[in-house]
Design a protein around this motif. Sequence first.
Motif, PDB file in Angstrom:
ATOM      1  N   GLN A 179      37.202  34.879  17.307  1.00  0.00           N
ATOM      2  CA  GLN A 179      36.968  36.034  18.014  1.00  0.00           C
ATOM      3  C   GLN A 179      38.025  36.982  19.233  1.00  0.00           C
ATOM      4  O   GLN A 179      38.402  38.021  18.591  1.00  0.00           O
ATOM      5  CB  GLN A 179      35.156  36.651  19.213  1.00  0.00           C
ATOM      6  CG  GLN A 179      34.548  36.310  18.470  1.00  0.00           C
ATOM      7  CD  GLN A 179      34.574  36.925  17.831  1.00  0.00           C
ATOM      8  OE1 GLN A 179      34.364  37.909  17.419  1.00  0.00           O
ATOM      9  NE2 GLN A 179      33.253  36.618  15.890  1.00  0.00           N
ATOM     10  N   ARG A 180      38.568  36.369  19.258  1.00  0.00           N
ATOM     11  CA  ARG A 180      39.869  36.899  19.940  1.00  0.00           C
ATOM     12  C   ARG A 180      41.229  37.144  18.958  1.00  0.00           C
ATOM     13  O   ARG A 180      42.116  37.709  19.094  1.00  0.00           O
ATOM     14  CB  ARG A 180      40.546  36.151  20.727  1.00  0.00           C
ATOM     15  CG  ARG A 180      42.348  36.344  21.428  1.00  0.00           C
ATOM     16  CD  ARG A 180      42.016  34.848  22.707  1.00  0.00           C
ATOM     17  NE  ARG A 180      42.046  33.476  21.988  1.00  0.00           N
ATOM     18  CZ  ARG A 180      43.837  32.711  21.787  1.00  0.00           C
ATOM     19  NH1 ARG A 180      44.835  33.449  21.018  1.00  0.00           N
ATOM     20  NH2 ARG A 180      43.385  31.730  21.130  1.00  0.00           N
ATOM     21  N   LEU A 181      41.733  36.281  18.335  1.00  0.00           N
ATOM     22  CA  LEU A 181      42.208  36.339  16.571  1.00  0.00           C
ATOM     23  C   LEU A 181      42.368  37.798  16.088  1.00  0.00           C
ATOM     24  O   LEU A 181      42.692  38.441  15.618  1.00  0.00           O
ATOM     25  CB  LEU A 181      42.271  35.235  15.891  1.00  0.00           C
ATOM     26  CG  LEU A 181      42.852  34.178  16.332  1.00  0.00           C
ATOM     27  CD1 LEU A 181      42.453  33.107  15.534  1.00  0.00           C
ATOM     28  CD2 LEU A 181      44.668  34.036  16.261  1.00  0.00           C
ATOM     29  N   LEU A 182      40.562  37.898  16.085  1.00  0.00           N
ATOM     30  CA  LEU A 182      40.587  38.868  15.424  1.00  0.00           C
ATOM     31  C   LEU A 182      40.205  40.191  15.763  1.00  0.00           C
ATOM     32  O   LEU A 182      40.694  41.401  14.979  1.00  0.00           O
ATOM     33  CB  LEU A 182      38.566  38.374  15.004  1.00  0.00           C
ATOM     34  CG  LEU A 182      37.731  37.890  14.051  1.00  0.00           C
ATOM     35  CD1 LEU A 182      36.194  37.614  13.305  1.00  0.00           C
ATOM     36  CD2 LEU A 182      38.673  38.481  12.495  1.00  0.00           C
ATOM     37  N   ALA A 183      40.126  40.349  17.001  1.00  0.00           N
ATOM     38  CA  ALA A 183      40.610  41.478  18.161  1.00  0.00           C
ATOM     39  C   ALA A 183      39.643  42.538  17.796  1.00  0.00           C
ATOM     40  O   ALA A 183      39.749  43.527  17.369  1.00  0.00           O
ATOM     41  CB  ALA A 183      41.743  41.914  17.894  1.00  0.00           C
ATOM     42  N   GLY A 184      37.968  42.444  17.618  1.00  0.00           N
ATOM     43  CA  GLY A 184      37.435  43.335  16.783  1.00  0.00           C
ATOM     44  C   GLY A 184      37.291  44.427  15.521  1.00  0.00           C
ATOM     45  O   GLY A 184      36.856  44.301  14.924  1.00  0.00           O
ATOM     46  N   ARG A 185      38.508  42.755  14.423  1.00  0.00           N
ATOM     47  CA  ARG A 185      38.289  43.521  13.126  1.00  0.00           C
ATOM     48  C   ARG A 185      37.764  42.736  12.565  1.00  0.00           C
ATOM     49  O   ARG A 185      37.291  41.720  12.514  1.00  0.00           O
ATOM     50  CB  ARG A 185      39.958  43.018  12.775  1.00  0.00           C
ATOM     51  CG  ARG A 185      41.006  43.714  13.785  1.00  0.00           C
ATOM     52  CD  ARG A 185      42.511  43.712  13.278  1.00  0.00           C
ATOM     53  NE  ARG A 185      42.545  42.407  13.720  1.00  0.00           N
ATOM     54  CZ  ARG A 185      43.870  41.821  13.965  1.00  0.00           C
ATOM     55  NH1 ARG A 185      45.191  42.072  12.905  1.00  0.00           N
ATOM     56  NH2 ARG A 185      44.304  40.412  14.536  1.00  0.00           N
ATOM     57  N   SER A 186      37.165  43.119  10.997  1.00  0.00           N
ATOM     58  CA  SER A 186      36.592  42.268  10.090  1.00  0.00           C
ATOM     59  C   SER A 186      37.773  41.182   9.582  1.00  0.00           C
ATOM     60  O   SER A 186      39.178  41.131   9.828  1.00  0.00           O
ATOM     61  CB  SER A 186      36.504  43.305   8.866  1.00  0.00           C
ATOM     62  OG  SER A 186      36.951  43.410   7.967  1.00  0.00           O
ATOM     63  N   GLU A 187      37.147  40.255   9.078  1.00  0.00           N
ATOM     64  CA  GLU A 187      37.745  38.913   8.588  1.00  0.00           C
ATOM     65  C   GLU A 187      39.225  39.540   7.830  1.00  0.00           C
ATOM     66  O   GLU A 187      40.090  39.010   7.136  1.00  0.00           O
ATOM     67  CB  GLU A 187      37.479  37.924   7.944  1.00  0.00           C
ATOM     68  CG  GLU A 187      36.697  37.316   8.883  1.00  0.00           C
ATOM     69  CD  GLU A 187      35.993  35.970   8.285  1.00  0.00           C
ATOM     70  OE1 GLU A 187      36.013  36.018   6.574  1.00  0.00           O
ATOM     71  OE2 GLU A 187      35.540  35.149   9.301  1.00  0.00           O
TER      72      GLU A 187
END
Length: 192
Positions: free
Chosen positions: A135-143
Amino acid sequence: MALRNAVMAALLEGEASGYDLAKGFDATVANFWTATPQQLYRELERMEAEGLVSARVVEQERRPNKRLFSLTEAGREAVRAYTAEPPARPSVVRDELLVKVQCADAGDLAAVRTAVAARIEWAAAKLARYERIRQRLLAGRSEEAYFAEAERIGPYLTLLRGMSFERENLQWGELALRRIEQRMDAVSQQSD
């Protein structure tokens, strides 16, 4: 694979002290490589002597000075050379719990059951930690957006592999636990 390759992979995230690297190893490469802090410090010293990393001293008040390590150009070249090599044979499973499970029928079935239950808890905790990192890596983005926008995709791909491994550990553990409990019930009924 040598520890130095995992250290170089972790340092691709940026400059880090030995302490931060040891602490952060859990969040970067722990899903595929583990090391003790002592092993990391020794490896950093060797890598510095070989010119793969450089260190700068940061003075701190009320605490000892710390050394921040970063990859040198020679270290980045070593990463390029390492990634160009074909990988060694796939890793093999060496897991003491599996040896205990193999011996369960002739051993202490209740103790093996406890060990499998502990493995399930361990895998669930790791999976939860990996999900927080994801979740931290995605930071609200989709994969899809992450893969299109991120500077580096390797950490996310290895994280997905770690998550898959822990999900499989959970699946196997739950199956093993059910079957061991069935066996324990059967043995208990036979002795009554």
